[in-house]
Design an enzyme around this catalytic site. Structure first.
Site, short mmCIF file in Angstrom:
data_model
loop_
_atom_site.label_atom_id
_atom_site.label_comp_id
_atom_site.label_asym_id
_atom_site.label_seq_id
_atom_site.Cartn_x
_atom_site.Cartn_y
_atom_site.Cartn_z
N ASP A 74 -8.82 22.15 60.84
CA ASP A 74 -7.42 22.50 60.58
C ASP A 74 -6.53 21.25 60.61
O ASP A 74 -6.46 20.56 61.62
CB ASP A 74 -6.99 23.52 61.64
CG ASP A 74 -5.52 23.88 61.61
OD1 ASP A 74 -4.83 23.54 60.63
OD2 ASP A 74 -5.06 24.53 62.58
N SER A 127 3.99 26.31 67.63
CA SER A 127 3.00 26.43 66.57
C SER A 127 1.65 26.88 67.13
O SER A 127 1.31 26.59 68.29
CB SER A 127 2.84 25.08 65.86
OG SER A 127 1.80 25.14 64.91
N HIS A 129 -0.97 25.72 65.71
CA HIS A 129 -1.84 24.66 65.21
C HIS A 129 -1.69 23.42 66.09
O HIS A 129 -0.58 23.00 66.41
CB HIS A 129 -1.48 24.31 63.76
CG HIS A 129 -1.54 25.49 62.84
ND1 HIS A 129 -2.69 25.85 62.17
CD2 HIS A 129 -0.60 26.39 62.48
CE1 HIS A 129 -2.45 26.93 61.44
NE2 HIS A 129 -1.18 27.27 61.61
#
Length: 555
Positions: A195, A366, A368
């Site tokens: 990612d 987030s 991520h």
């Protein structure tokens, strides 16, 4: 796949490279394809009227017999939203965590595909074995429970797909399994797909627990009604909002179909827990004191038809902004949604609400990981080759820099495009070829029937307007029997543009008389003559190029 040798493993993406969304990845060894995720992408502004974008599934349809299964990393739309459209074309089993499968089950039921689809719930310790390959899982942390990374075991080596991840050391749910990641790295990894979304963030991503503390602070301080908007799929966030409401003596009303569905699934699977009388019906909110009510709703991205947008513009049937209302945006705008989110916030302020939003309030984080988390993943997995995924090109480029900082040679890092195939074996890796890829537009119930020409026409209509030319022609005598008449929509106001319209009509009439002298009988030729005559005239007079639609009636 003729350009991949029999002893090589192929890795490719149909979506998710150089973009945010439509994540669809695959690992293929000989006649076995392991598919990872099948997501949608939300349209950019220039895709007028388009609801969603999905990948071109041509390669998968042609090789349906080779697909062993579709494995879901987690239940976000950019990873599962395309599954119903894929399953209309191929019949394959689907594997995923219990929440992802729960969310998908509802989606398939809406599309009438539930009965024909074989859904399999997996856990971290499960291994799904096929004749030549096998798939296993490791737990990760993301903004939704039941998130997994995936390991595809192939004869040339293991391929690891991280899914969306962060390393949250004070998570709301279960922590990521760093021990298992280290074991996977120790066993040996041929290629890592990781990612890239937050590769430009130099820090660790803020913990979800810190967001929970900020939510509780807001609920303690606000005296009036609280309207809370977030992503429906962020189950942990929903649980924290509900907990804060209960602890401060508030009831919760839920607005938005996706929000209602997510809470129902979360309660069924045990991710959302609260006292039985926590939720109230929509018609009860206006009968209770403002400081006893929390409204949990969709619309954090400024979606026009979502609950919060309709509240903001005054068109919601049951909720209107009252003095003392506080609206909380617990999200950050997805790329492309910034303008619509800003518009909604401005409307809420104008209506008299207090609005809490933005990074200064610690009300969103987030899902991520930032650079330090991405480097930690690289050091745990220790891949021989690296392929950054799930991000725009600049994010992939930065991720490669992080990989080289972690000791992976730059020549072993591959920034790929959708459709490109990476062939892997031992110490060798190369871009071997390309398969069909691209974007398919979904507009209402239409799938793939909207092409570039239609989008071009929509853009012209939205920016330049439409001019309709109606003329009746006697084809026996080759004379104009009525017209030409001009109708304008979105181009000029007819009552104030009489001279322009009259001049245009005269121009077309004179030119058509010359065309009739040639005794032309082809409708298409006559229409082209009208368009070719009128278009430069209108541009000369207005500097605009409206769409011109000639309508010819034969008398």
């Amino acid at each position: 796949m003729k350009f991949v040798k029999n002893d090589q493993t192929a890795v490719f993406a149909l979506g998710g490279l150089g973009e945010i969304g439509k994540n669809t990845y695959a690992v293929q060894f000989q006649d076995e394809i392991v598919l990872i995720d099948a997501g949608i992408k939300f349209p950019e502004d220039e895709l007028l009227g388009i609801d969603y974008v999905i990948p071109d599934y041509t390669y998968l349809v042609k090789n349906e017999d080779k697909i062993k299964g579709l494995f879901i990393t987690h239940g976000h739309e950019d990873h599962i939203g395309g599954i119903p459209y894929l399953l209309r074309q191929v019949n394959i089993p689907v594997y995923g965590g219990k929440l992802a499968i729960g969310l998908l089950r509802n989606k398939l039921e809406e599309h009438g595909l539930l009965r024909q689809t074989k859904l399999n719930i997996i856990g971290e310790d499960d291994i799904v074995k096929f004749r030549k390959t096998a798939v296993s899982f490791f737990r990760t942390t993301h903004s939704i429970p039941d998130s997994y990374g995936i390991v595809v075991k192939t004869p040339p080596g293991n391929i690891v797909h991280t899914g969306d991840f962060k390393f949250d050391f004070t998570p709301v749910g279960e922590p990521a399994n760093l021990t298992k990641m280290a074991e996977i790295g120790k066993e040996g990894v041929l290629c890592l797909l990781s990612d890239s979304t937050n590769s430009e963030n130099p820090e660790f991503t803020m913990s979800e627990r810190r967001v929970g503390e900020s939510i509780h602070d807001i609920f303690r301080k606000v005296d009036g009604r609280i309207i809370f908007a977030t992503f429906a799929s962020n189950i942990h966030r929903l649980q924290q909002v509900i907990e804060a409401a209960v602890q401060n003596g508030r009831k919760v009303a839920v607005f938005g179909r996706s929000m209602e569905s997510a809470i129902e699934i979360g309660q069924t699977l045990g991710y959302i827990n609260c006292p039985k009388n926590t939720f109230i019906e929509h018609n009860e909110i206006n009968r209770m004191p403002a400081n006893k009510v929390t409204i949990l709703c969709t619309g954090s991205q400024g979606e026009p038809m979502a609950a919060l947008s309709r509240i903001a513009n005054g068109t919601h049937r049951q909720i209107s902004i009252n003095p003392g209302d506080t609206v909380v945006f617990s999200s950050s705008p997805i790329p492309g949604n910034t303008i619509s989110v800003s518009r909604t916030i401005n409307q809420l302020y104008r209506a008299g609400a207090e609005v809490i939003h933005g990074p200064l309030n610690d009300i969103h984080t987030s899902g991520h990981g930032g650079q330090e988390e991405q480097k930690l993943m690289l050091r745990l997995i220790k891949p021989k080759f690296f392929m950054p995924i799930h991000g725009e090109y600049r994010m992939q480029k930065m991720h490669v820099k992080l990989a080289t900082d972690c000791g992976i040679p730059e020549e072993n890092c591959f920034i790929m495009d959708n459709g490109e195939v990476l062939a892997l074996k031992g110490d060798e890796a190369s871009v071997a070829g390309k398969i069909p890829s691209g974007s398919v537009y979904i507009d209402g119930s239409g799938i793939g029937d909207i092409g570039n020409i239609v989008l071009r026409d929509r853009r012209i209509l939205s920016e330049e307007g439409l001019v309709i030319v109606v003329v009746s022609i006697d084809m026996d005598d080759f004379k104009i029997s009525a017209g030409p008449d001009l109708i304008s929509r979105g181009f000029v106001y007819m009552r104030e543009s009489g001279d322009l319209i009259n001049d245009a009509q005269e121009l077309i009439s004179n030119h058509l008389q010359k065309v009739m002298e040639r005794k032309t009988t082809q409708w298409s030729e006559i229409k082209n003559e009208i368009t070719d005559t009128l278009a430069p005239f209108l541009y000369e007079k207005t500097k605009r190029r409206p769409m011109i639609l000639p309508i010819i009636m034969e008398v």
